[in-house]
Scaffold this motif. Structure first.
Motif, mmCIF file in Angstrom:
data_model
loop_
_atom_site.group_PDB
_atom_site.id
_atom_site.type_symbol
_atom_site.label_atom_id
_atom_site.label_comp_id
_atom_site.label_asym_id
_atom_site.label_seq_id
_atom_site.Cartn_x
_atom_site.Cartn_y
_atom_site.Cartn_z
ATOM 1 N N THR A 1 0.816 -1.219 0.000
ATOM 2 C CA THR A 1 0.000 0.000 0.000
ATOM 3 C C THR A 1 0.845 1.263 0.000
ATOM 4 O O THR A 1 0.322 2.346 -0.267
ATOM 5 N N TRP A 2 2.125 1.149 0.295
ATOM 6 C CA TRP A 2 3.002 2.326 0.294
ATOM 7 C C TRP A 2 3.499 2.676 -1.104
ATOM 8 O O TRP A 2 4.170 3.697 -1.287
ATOM 9 N N ASN B 1 1.375 5.493 -6.935
ATOM 10 C CA ASN B 1 0.286 5.171 -7.859
ATOM 11 C C ASN B 1 -0.344 6.456 -8.350
ATOM 12 O O ASN B 1 -0.250 7.483 -7.694
ATOM 13 N N ASN C 1 -2.497 9.106 -6.432
ATOM 14 C CA ASN C 1 -2.713 8.472 -5.135
ATOM 15 C C ASN C 1 -4.163 7.995 -4.986
ATOM 16 O O ASN C 1 -4.736 8.005 -3.899
ATOM 17 N N GLN D 1 -5.181 4.949 -5.457
ATOM 18 C CA GLN D 1 -5.152 3.626 -4.816
ATOM 19 C C GLN D 1 -6.304 2.740 -5.316
ATOM 20 O O GLN D 1 -7.018 2.119 -4.534
ATOM 21 N N TRP E 1 -6.729 -0.135 -6.230
ATOM 22 C CA TRP E 1 -6.263 -1.514 -6.197
ATOM 23 C C TRP E 1 -6.952 -2.268 -5.065
ATOM 24 O O TRP E 1 -7.434 -1.691 -4.098
ATOM 25 N N ARG E 2 -7.022 -3.557 -5.222
ATOM 26 C CA ARG E 2 -7.452 -4.450 -4.144
ATOM 27 C C ARG E 2 -6.574 -5.683 -4.216
ATOM 28 O O ARG E 2 -6.289 -6.192 -5.306
ATOM 29 N N ALA F 1 -6.935 -4.269 -10.156
ATOM 30 C CA ALA F 1 -7.041 -2.814 -10.288
ATOM 31 C C ALA F 1 -8.347 -2.468 -10.985
ATOM 32 O O ALA F 1 -8.801 -3.184 -11.872
ATOM 33 N N SER G 1 0.254 1.763 -12.085
ATOM 34 C CA SER G 1 -0.135 2.177 -10.742
ATOM 35 C C SER G 1 -0.323 1.002 -9.800
ATOM 36 O O SER G 1 -0.678 1.214 -8.632
ATOM 37 N N ILE G 2 -0.130 -0.219 -10.272
ATOM 38 C CA ILE G 2 -0.250 -1.358 -9.352
ATOM 39 C C ILE G 2 0.998 -2.234 -9.353
ATOM 40 O O ILE G 2 1.308 -2.888 -8.353
ATOM 41 N N ALA H 1 3.176 -1.716 -6.442
ATOM 42 C CA ALA H 1 2.657 -2.356 -5.229
ATOM 43 C C ALA H 1 3.075 -3.822 -5.174
ATOM 44 O O ALA H 1 3.426 -4.348 -4.105
#
Length: 226
Positions: free
Chosen positions: A41-42, A45, A48, A50, A52-53, A118, A132-133, A136
């Motif tokens: 999660t840091w 992306n 920001n 986020q 994503w799951r 995503a 963006s993922i 992660a």
């Protein structure tokens, strides 16, 4: 359980984070896994947002789906790379690597894994949004190595295995499957990684067509040429 070969040295982590394909049967504790997930999660992306799951797959039905997706992927991998199961008396480096790959696929249903998804934005391609993922996923991977865990990126959420995993998890169509990682305690050691030297892969200011001519697979034909 003591963590094998943990490291807080970022350079050691980066240079020894090999893909681990052989794992022990020891479970990954929730708090250890959550440190990897928090590190994910840091990651940077877009905006920001986020979007994503991360789906942890460790229940029997979901592990069975992972095992099925792994076997589907293996058929494609064998075709692309010309892989076959090595003979018992073949002790070459290629044979050792292939044995580890087959073991990873054969035991896929026995491991904990994480699926990275995503949300699909209408204004950008999945390829662009993947930027963006994927950071992660890399954060998760490096956090696993830092704690002494092993991890391996897989293609099991691709090919026909994508629908298998979607059905088993209940992922709606508006979310794309960006990637999948297996994680566990390594049976063996970390690093060092083996990579091409910088002189092969780094250009400065202009494209170098001679060094850009690469080969892949057993056919060893230059990419983009017949």
């Amino acid at each position: 359980m003591d963590m094998p070969n943990p490291s807080n040295d970022v350079w050691e982590v980066l240079s020894t984070a090999r893909s681990i394909r052989r794992f022990t049967d020891d479970p990954v504790a929730d708090d250890v896994l959550e440190r990897c997930l928090e590190a994910a999660t840091w990651a940077p992306n877009g905006a920001n947002a986020q979007l994503w799951r991360f789906v942890v797959l460790d229940a029997p039905d979901q592990r069975a789906a992972v095992a099925k997706a792994a076997q589907i992927a293996l058929q494609t991998i064998e075709s692309v790379y010309g892989m076959t199961r090595p003979a018992d008396d073949d002790h070459s480096r290629a044979a050792r690597n292939n044995r580890a790959t087959y073991e990873l696929h054969d035991r896929a249903g026995q491991h904990t894994s994480v699926l990275f998804t995503a949300f699909k934005n209408e204004f950008a391609s999945e390829y662009l949004q993947a930027g963006s993922i994927y950071p992660a996923m890399e954060n998760f991977y490096l956090a696993a190595r830092a704690q002494g865990l092993g991890a391996c990126f897989t293609s099991w959420a691709s090919y026909a295995g994508e629908q298998v995993l979607r059905d088993a998890i209940g992922i709606p169509d508006e979310w794309f499957l960006a990637g999948h990682l297996v994680v566990g305690w390594p049976r063996g050691s970390h690093g060092p990684v083996r990579r091409r030297p910088l002189s092969d892969v780094v250009f400065r200011n202009t494209w170098d067509p001679d060094r850009a001519d690469i080969t892949y697979g057993r056919g060893a034909r230059p990419r983009g040429k017949s």
